[in-house]
Design a protein around this motif. Structure first.
Motif, mmCIF file in Angstrom:
data_model
loop_
_atom_site.group_PDB
_atom_site.id
_atom_site.type_symbol
_atom_site.label_atom_id
_atom_site.label_comp_id
_atom_site.label_asym_id
_atom_site.label_seq_id
_atom_site.Cartn_x
_atom_site.Cartn_y
_atom_site.Cartn_z
ATOM 1 N N VAL A 75 0.877 -1.162 0.000
ATOM 2 C CA VAL A 75 0.000 0.000 0.000
ATOM 3 C C VAL A 75 0.920 1.218 0.000
ATOM 4 C CG1 VAL A 75 -1.809 1.254 1.217
ATOM 5 C CG2 VAL A 75 -1.770 -1.250 1.288
ATOM 6 N N ASN A 77 1.249 5.360 -0.050
ATOM 7 C CA ASN A 77 0.621 6.654 0.202
ATOM 8 C C ASN A 77 1.679 7.736 0.073
ATOM 9 O OD1 ASN A 77 -2.195 6.148 1.124
ATOM 10 N ND2 ASN A 77 -1.151 4.909 2.646
ATOM 11 N N TRP A 82 -2.880 9.795 -5.233
ATOM 12 C CA TRP A 82 -3.932 8.863 -4.902
ATOM 13 C C TRP A 82 -3.295 7.598 -4.343
ATOM 14 C CZ3 TRP A 82 -8.588 8.371 -3.491
ATOM 15 C CH2 TRP A 82 -9.319 7.206 -3.686
ATOM 16 N N ARG A 83 -3.853 7.066 -3.259
ATOM 17 C CA ARG A 83 -3.360 5.835 -2.616
ATOM 18 C C ARG A 83 -3.370 4.688 -3.624
ATOM 19 N NH1 ARG A 83 -6.474 2.033 -0.689
ATOM 20 N NH2 ARG A 83 -5.776 0.643 0.907
ATOM 21 N N ARG A 84 -2.305 3.915 -3.628
ATOM 22 C CA ARG A 84 -2.178 2.809 -4.581
ATOM 23 C C ARG A 84 -1.950 1.517 -3.817
ATOM 24 N NH1 ARG A 84 0.727 1.816 -9.761
ATOM 25 N NH2 ARG A 84 -0.251 -0.144 -10.332
ATOM 26 N N GLN A 85 -2.648 0.454 -4.189
ATOM 27 C CA GLN A 85 -2.427 -0.859 -3.589
ATOM 28 C C GLN A 85 -2.119 -1.843 -4.699
ATOM 29 O OE1 GLN A 85 -5.027 -2.172 -0.468
ATOM 30 N NE2 GLN A 85 -4.666 -4.328 -0.925
ATOM 31 N N SER A 103 -3.685 12.968 -6.842
ATOM 32 C CA SER A 103 -5.048 12.901 -6.340
ATOM 33 C C SER A 103 -5.821 14.128 -6.839
ATOM 34 C CB SER A 103 -5.066 12.833 -4.807
ATOM 35 O OG SER A 103 -4.451 13.952 -4.251
ATOM 36 N N LYS A 142 -8.172 14.134 -1.268
ATOM 37 C CA LYS A 142 -7.614 12.809 -1.532
ATOM 38 C C LYS A 142 -8.620 11.973 -2.320
ATOM 39 C CE LYS A 142 -4.795 12.834 2.624
ATOM 40 N NZ LYS A 142 -5.319 13.994 3.313
#
Length: 189
Positions: A75, A77, A82-85, A103, A142
């Motif tokens: 994960v 941040n 934008w948060r990426r997994q 984001s 976000k």
């Protein structure tokens, strides 16, 4: 060697032989769509052994070693992205390049039915929520880039209001302007 946990209960006179497996290493680099390195991104590794966290360096690079064979997830941040997994399976050492998208954001001001600012109004989406400040202003920063998002506004003694299909672009904050509420029943209990 890879970290592992095994509980073995043996009678007193038994000799146990353990085979240690060489650990794997996951190397990666976080980059923006422009190709520039993303420094200081928080990288969280999730695997059956738990979680580990580290930050990307000035070149956007990170390296996590002593990993056991098998599945896991990263994960990522980073401020403004934008948060990426990403899920992975380690049959051997692995190298990843993670492309991060800027984001998106949305701002505005919420007004009560009488036209005054609505401080403490609750603004939420499926990915982020916030409350308005004393002037009725809000900022969601976000949000997923490239999405058309619906936003719900809730304020005591006022009917909830949905802003639907607000288009979002990475790196931009869309100002929806003044959002006027009408008298009604709030969703909050």
């Amino acid at each position: 060697y890879a970290t592992g946990r095994t509980l073995v209960r043996l009678p007193r006179e038994v000799v146990a032989h353990l085979k240690l497996e060489t650990g794997f290493t996951l190397h990666g680099r976080g980059v923006a769509r422009s190709g520039s390195a993303v420094e200081g991104a928080s990288i969280v590794l999730l695997d059956p052994m738990g979680s580990r966290t580290q930050s990307s360096d000035e070149n956007g690079e990170f390296s996590i070693s002593s990993l056991a064979r098998g599945a896991g997830a990263l994960v990522v941040n980073a401020q403004g992205y934008w948060r990426r997994q990403v899920e992975f399976h380690l049959p051997r050492d692995l190298e990843l390049e993670l492309i991060l998208s800027l984001s998106a954001g949305m701002s505005g001001r919420v007004l009560a039915a009488d036209g005054s600012p609505a401080p403490g109004a609750y603004i939420y989406t499926t990915s982020e929520s916030t409350s308005t400040d004393a002037a009725g202003k809000f900022l969601l920063d976000k949000l997923p880039p490239g999405a058309e998002l619906s936003v719900l506004v809730d304020y005591p003694d006022h009917a909830p209001l949905e802003l639907s299909s607000v288009p979002l672009r990475g790196g931009e904050v869309v100002d929806v302007g003044d959002v006027a509420l009408s008298v009604g029943t709030s969703l909050r209990f």
